[in-house]
Design a protein around this motif. Structure first.
Motif, PDB file in Angstrom:
ATOM      1  N   GLU A 147     -15.303  31.571 -69.800  1.00  0.00           N
ATOM      2  CA  GLU A 147     -15.402  32.526 -68.699  1.00  0.00           C
ATOM      3  C   GLU A 147     -16.834  32.679 -68.176  1.00  0.00           C
ATOM      4  OE1 GLU A 147     -15.167  35.149 -72.510  1.00  0.00           O
ATOM      5  OE2 GLU A 147     -14.269  33.306 -71.741  1.00  0.00           O
ATOM      6  N   ILE A 148     -17.804  32.183 -68.924  1.00  0.00           N
ATOM      7  CA  ILE A 148     -19.195  32.190 -68.458  1.00  0.00           C
ATOM      8  C   ILE A 148     -19.443  30.906 -67.673  1.00  0.00           C
ATOM      9  CG2 ILE A 148     -21.608  32.145 -69.196  1.00  0.00           C
ATOM     10  CD1 ILE A 148     -20.851  33.899 -71.519  1.00  0.00           C
ATOM     11  N   GLY A 149     -20.036  31.044 -66.495  1.00  0.00           N
ATOM     12  CA  GLY A 149     -20.190  29.913 -65.588  1.00  0.00           C
ATOM     13  C   GLY A 149     -21.203  28.884 -66.032  1.00  0.00           C
ATOM     14  N   CYS A 150     -21.352  27.878 -65.199  1.00  0.00           N
ATOM     15  CA  CYS A 150     -22.271  26.768 -65.481  1.00  0.00           C
ATOM     16  C   CYS A 150     -23.706  27.257 -65.637  1.00  0.00           C
ATOM     17  CB  CYS A 150     -22.167  25.742 -64.345  1.00  0.00           C
ATOM     18  SG  CYS A 150     -23.390  24.436 -64.414  1.00  0.00           S
ATOM     19  N   VAL A 151     -24.119  28.194 -64.791  1.00  0.00           N
ATOM     20  CA  VAL A 151     -25.459  28.780 -64.881  1.00  0.00           C
ATOM     21  C   VAL A 151     -25.290  30.258 -65.225  1.00  0.00           C
ATOM     22  CG1 VAL A 151     -27.652  29.186 -63.719  1.00  0.00           C
ATOM     23  CG2 VAL A 151     -26.283  27.174 -63.123  1.00  0.00           C
ATOM     24  N   SER A 152     -25.906  30.695 -66.312  1.00  0.00           N
ATOM     25  CA  SER A 152     -25.793  32.099 -66.715  1.00  0.00           C
ATOM     26  C   SER A 152     -27.176  32.688 -66.955  1.00  0.00           C
ATOM     27  CB  SER A 152     -24.920  32.248 -67.965  1.00  0.00           C
ATOM     28  OG  SER A 152     -25.436  31.479 -69.042  1.00  0.00           O
ATOM     29  N   TYR A 153     -27.299  33.981 -66.662  1.00  0.00           N
ATOM     30  CA  TYR A 153     -28.580  34.679 -66.734  1.00  0.00           C
ATOM     31  C   TYR A 153     -28.491  35.803 -67.767  1.00  0.00           C
ATOM     32  CZ  TYR A 153     -29.064  32.170 -62.345  1.00  0.00           C
ATOM     33  OH  TYR A 153     -29.096  31.174 -61.394  1.00  0.00           O
ATOM     34  N   HIS A 154     -29.442  35.855 -68.667  1.00  0.00           N
ATOM     35  CA  HIS A 154     -29.387  36.778 -69.794  1.00  0.00           C
ATOM     36  C   HIS A 154     -30.674  37.615 -69.832  1.00  0.00           C
ATOM     37  CE1 HIS A 154     -25.982  34.448 -71.613  1.00  0.00           C
ATOM     38  NE2 HIS A 154     -26.516  33.545 -70.818  1.00  0.00           N
TER      39      HIS A 154
END
Length: 289
Positions: free
Chosen positions: A128-135
């Motif tokens: 469910e987390i996309g190709c690019v994720s920001y944390h």
């Protein structure tokens, strides 16, 4: 037939492409969605030789580390093979870069934020987390950010599934380049970004001399050897687990047989102590029957 383009996820190829300041700026601005007044206009590459010992007599290095015109730090890490504890490692890297800004005996005031960008061929997070994720670090109740020292961007190339005809942004161009560089004969016609096209030119096989290409092959063989070692270790661990499970299953079967025998002896009125001596079961186990 040899590919026209080399694999940009290869350690040497990655460094050759993104060591170009203009290419790195274009990549960072697109992935971090920086534009106009917030865009990176200047960067300075920082030596990475100071990374500390990670144990087992092994030292790791950042792929690339740079600083922009405002002093913000960026660590760009390419992970082209499976590695245990990768997420822990990138957090260590980011923390080390943050701490390394502080000269011994100086104040903590003025430390600049560090953004670590990790590019991985392997999927790291759930689907469910996309190709690019920001944390980022945020407060639970308000979901607002008050701590800005460390943040992370993860690019999972295995989740990028756009075709050449579906590319419409500079971010798409870079993701397609990273995911498909070795598989295509020419850049998609939709790509108009000058620096992405220059990146393709940089990894074109005929633009590498023999010494550079030899280094590329060595890096590729090293990655394959590490992958084989990891797979071998996983297989050994699996076989040990299967053997342990088999032994436990045999033992459970023996215990089940003892319980059946004990139950039958009880029904014949045999003394519990004698049953315990003959079966090896405890008196408590026999009384439980």
């Amino acid at each position: 037939m040899a590919s026209r383009y080399l694999d940009v996820t290869n350690d040497l190829a990655f460094k050759k492409v993104f060591s170009d300041k203009d290419i790195m700026k274009d990549f960072l601005n697109s992935i971090l969605h920086l534009s106009n007044g917030s865009a990176i206009t200047e960067i300075e590459f920082i030596p990475t030789e100071e990374v500390p010992d990670l144990g087992q007599n092994k030292r790791s290095i950042f792929d690339l580390k740079c600083r922009d015109q405002d002093g913000n730090w960026f660590v760009v890490e390419m992970q082209n093979r499976k590695q245990e504890h990768f997420l822990e490692r990138v957090q260590f890297y980011a923390s080390h870069t943050y701490v390394a800004q502080l000269p011994k005996g100086k104040s903590h005031k003025g430390l600049m934020p560090v953004i670590l960008i990790a590019i991985s061929k392997e999927n790291l997070f759930p689907d469910e987390i996309g190709c690019v994720s920001y944390h980022k670090t945020k407060e639970d109740q308000t979901n607002k950010q008050h701590l800005f020292a460390l943040s992370y961007v993860f690019i999972e190339l295995g989740k990028f599934n756009k075709t050449a005809q579906e590319l419409y942004s500079t971010e798409d161009y870079w993701l397609y380049f990273l995911a498909e560089s070795e598989e295509i004969k020419q850049p998609p016609s939709s790509i108009k970004d000058h620096w992405v096209l220059k990146a393709y030119e940089t990894i074109e096989r005929f633009n590498w001399n023999d010494i550079e290409y030899d280094g590329y092959i060595r890096a590729k063989l090293l990655a394959e050897a590490e992958e084989m070692t990891l797979q071998d270790n996983l297989q050994k661990a699996t076989m040990k687990g299967i053997e342990r499970g088999r032994e436990e299953g045999i033992e459970q079967g023996r215990n089940a047989e003892k319980l059946i025998i004990a139950k039958n002896l009880l029904s014949l009125g045999i003394d519990k102590k004698k049953i315990s001596e003959s079966t090896g079961l405890s008196l408590k186990e026999i009384e439980g029957l």
